[in-house]
Design a protein around this motif. Sequence first.
Motif, PDB file in Angstrom:
ATOM      1  N   UNK A  34      -0.676  -3.733   0.526  1.00  0.00           N
ATOM      2  CA  UNK A  34      -1.125  -4.407   1.505  1.00  0.00           C
ATOM      3  C   UNK A  34      -1.093  -5.835   1.535  1.00  0.00           C
ATOM      4  N   UNK A  35      -0.776  -6.595   2.857  1.00  0.00           N
ATOM      5  CA  UNK A  35      -0.849  -7.934   2.916  1.00  0.00           C
ATOM      6  C   UNK A  35      -2.176  -8.746   2.750  1.00  0.00           C
ATOM      7  N   UNK A  36      -2.773  -8.452   1.735  1.00  0.00           N
ATOM      8  CA  UNK A  36      -4.303  -8.923   1.465  1.00  0.00           C
ATOM      9  C   UNK A  36      -4.201 -10.025   0.404  1.00  0.00           C
ATOM     10  N   UNK A  37      -3.163 -10.218  -0.423  1.00  0.00           N
ATOM     11  CA  UNK A  37      -3.328 -11.226  -1.711  1.00  0.00           C
ATOM     12  C   UNK A  37      -2.752 -12.362  -1.322  1.00  0.00           C
ATOM     13  N   UNK A  38      -3.420 -13.285  -1.945  1.00  0.00           N
ATOM     14  CA  UNK A  38      -3.071 -14.774  -1.804  1.00  0.00           C
ATOM     15  C   UNK A  38      -1.623 -15.180  -2.496  1.00  0.00           C
ATOM     16  N   UNK A  39      -1.118 -16.489  -1.908  1.00  0.00           N
ATOM     17  CA  UNK A  39       0.165 -16.601  -2.893  1.00  0.00           C
ATOM     18  C   UNK A  39       0.023 -16.937  -4.263  1.00  0.00           C
ATOM     19  N   UNK A  40      -1.080 -17.333  -4.613  1.00  0.00           N
ATOM     20  CA  UNK A  40      -1.535 -17.540  -5.901  1.00  0.00           C
ATOM     21  C   UNK A  40      -1.579 -16.339  -7.038  1.00  0.00           C
ATOM     22  N   UNK A  41      -1.922 -15.276  -6.212  1.00  0.00           N
ATOM     23  CA  UNK A  41      -2.080 -13.880  -6.735  1.00  0.00           C
ATOM     24  C   UNK A  41      -0.546 -13.369  -6.933  1.00  0.00           C
ATOM     25  N   UNK A  42       0.124 -13.565  -6.084  1.00  0.00           N
ATOM     26  CA  UNK A  42       1.681 -13.437  -5.846  1.00  0.00           C
ATOM     27  C   UNK A  42       2.595 -14.001  -7.071  1.00  0.00           C
TER      28      UNK A  42
END
Length: 126
Positions: free
Chosen positions: A74-82
């Motif tokens: 799902x497109x729910x993660x932040x750049x930092x989480x990625x």
Amino acid sequence: MPLVHISLRTGKTQAHRQAIFDSVYRAMRETFNVPEDDQFMTITQHEGADFRYGASYLGVARSDELVFIQITANNTRTVEQKKMLFGRTAELLGESPGIRPEDVFVSLVEVEKENWSRGNGLAQYA
């Protein structure tokens, strides 16, 4: 609820492949808050003639031990989480089964929540 496809060259033991599953799953649990037992993963092995990569693209010295990991989520993660996912995946695969960070290639494909059917022909997240 990610779906993970892992590709590598043929010849790895079952224990090696299971360690890849375990490390990738652990990285997702730690960085993407993936629920327990949310494991939808495949590994495909390829003969050398069917496995191509840029050995030095972007200055990364890759070897035949390269592992491609494609994660659809799902497109729910932040750049930092990625960034945390990518780093933690490389770190854990280095610990077990011993893959060099240069040989960990991760691609994240993001989708809308309503684009999943997890069984029974239902759109569980729509």
